[in-house]
Design a protein around this motif. Structure first.
Motif, PDB file in Angstrom:
ATOM      1  N   ARG A  61     -47.924  23.540  45.516  1.00  0.00           N
ATOM      2  CA  ARG A  61     -46.774  24.015  44.752  1.00  0.00           C
ATOM      3  C   ARG A  61     -45.448  23.759  45.475  1.00  0.00           C
ATOM      4  N   VAL A 117     -42.566  21.474  43.827  1.00  0.00           N
ATOM      5  CA  VAL A 117     -41.179  21.905  43.633  1.00  0.00           C
ATOM      6  C   VAL A 117     -40.222  20.868  44.220  1.00  0.00           C
ATOM      7  N   VAL A 173     -31.487  19.689  38.021  1.00  0.00           N
ATOM      8  CA  VAL A 173     -32.073  20.870  38.639  1.00  0.00           C
ATOM      9  C   VAL A 173     -30.988  21.704  39.326  1.00  0.00           C
ATOM     10  N   CYS A 185     -37.382  28.920  42.578  1.00  0.00           N
ATOM     11  CA  CYS A 185     -38.009  28.775  41.265  1.00  0.00           C
ATOM     12  C   CYS A 185     -37.511  29.831  40.283  1.00  0.00           C
ATOM     13  N   ARG A 186     -37.362  31.066  40.739  1.00  0.00           N
ATOM     14  CA  ARG A 186     -36.876  32.122  39.842  1.00  0.00           C
ATOM     15  C   ARG A 186     -35.455  31.840  39.373  1.00  0.00           C
ATOM     16  N   ALA A 237     -34.006  28.829  39.202  1.00  0.00           N
ATOM     17  CA  ALA A 237     -34.054  27.692  38.285  1.00  0.00           C
ATOM     18  C   ALA A 237     -34.569  28.130  36.910  1.00  0.00           C
ATOM     19  N   ALA A 238     -35.545  29.037  36.906  1.00  0.00           N
ATOM     20  CA  ALA A 238     -36.081  29.553  35.646  1.00  0.00           C
ATOM     21  C   ALA A 238     -35.023  30.340  34.887  1.00  0.00           C
ATOM     22  N   ARG A 283     -39.595  24.608  30.634  1.00  0.00           N
ATOM     23  CA  ARG A 283     -39.300  24.422  32.054  1.00  0.00           C
ATOM     24  C   ARG A 283     -39.110  25.771  32.742  1.00  0.00           C
ATOM     25  N   ARG A 332     -42.489  27.297  33.409  1.00  0.00           N
ATOM     26  CA  ARG A 332     -43.213  26.662  34.510  1.00  0.00           C
ATOM     27  C   ARG A 332     -42.612  27.037  35.858  1.00  0.00           C
ATOM     28  N   PHE A 333     -41.298  27.037  35.957  1.00  0.00           N
ATOM     29  CA  PHE A 333     -40.661  27.473  37.204  1.00  0.00           C
ATOM     30  C   PHE A 333     -41.037  28.915  37.522  1.00  0.00           C
ATOM     31  N   SER A 334     -41.029  29.759  36.499  1.00  0.00           N
ATOM     32  CA  SER A 334     -41.374  31.167  36.705  1.00  0.00           C
ATOM     33  C   SER A 334     -42.804  31.312  37.203  1.00  0.00           C
TER      34      SER A 334
END
Length: 209
Positions: A85, A89, A100, A157-158, A160-161, A185, A188-190
């Motif tokens: 993962r 990322v 992004v 990731c959070r 970006a989500a 998206r 998936r990031f979450s």
């Protein structure tokens, strides 16, 4: 590392491509765990700059599928699952750093948590700085505090989500077809963020294998 090398693989921005491993799931699972453990132990024992540089840039030369063959089918809450993962990322960021970064920046704007501090990116961040952050997080997996590196990745990731969700709301308001893609998206990031946090907790409990 795999014997066969591949050209870098491109994948959709809305859905991170799923990869298939070998024909024997039990064998692939054993190889995934053994290779992940051996790699982390090897680098911890001898964290030479040359080895670290090769690990960080490995997928730039051989493609994300070279890593996926080893680790993509492992349990999300395992050492190979965590490594997969983090590499994924970084690959997503490198594929489209401008977009992004825009999502990340929107996420920082709407954030009500300390995630911007945990992620460790400057504010505002440029695409070049986000690329550097991705490298630093991956490098930290091997030579820093493993759990902290995973938590930084999860925070990214959070954010970006959150950014993708916010932009999706904007697009939905004007009837854009892009809203659905951004929502996928964000999901998936979450999911990646949740898995990385779980792995960080397991690492601190000495039960991530």
């Amino acid at each position: 590392m795999p014997r066969r090398f591949h050209r870098p693989t491109q994948f959709s921005g809305s859905e991170f491509e799923a990869f298939q491993g070998g024909d024997d799931p039990a064998t692939m699972n054993r190889v995934a765990h053994e290779s992940a453990s051996a790699l982390v132990a090897r680098v911890k024992h001898d964290p030479s700059p040359e080895i670290l540089d090769r690990l960080v840039t490995f997928t730039d030369q051989h493609g994300i599928d070279a890593v996926a063959e080893l680790w993509a089918r492992a349990s999300p809450h395992s050492l190979p699952g965590a490594l997969w993962r983090i590499y994924l990322v970084r690959a997503v960021i490198r594929q489209n750093p401008v977009e992004v970064t825009q999502l990340f920046e929107r996420g920082v704007e709407v954030a009500t948590t300390i995630d911007p501090v945990v992620a460790g990116a400057p504010a505002p961040a440029s695409p070049e700085e986000i690329l550097e952050l991705a490298d630093l997080i991956l490098r930290g997996v091997f030579v820093g505090d493993f759990a902290i590196a995973l938590e930084r990745g999860a925070a990214f990731c959070r954010l970006a989500a959150a950014g993708a969700t916010s932009v999706a709301d904007d697009q939905d308001a004007v009837g854009s077809d892009r809203a659905g893609e951004l929502t996928r998206r964000a999901l998936r990031f979450s999911e990646l963020g949740v898995d990385l946090v779980a792995c960080a907790h397991l690492w601190r409990d000495d039960s991530l294998d």
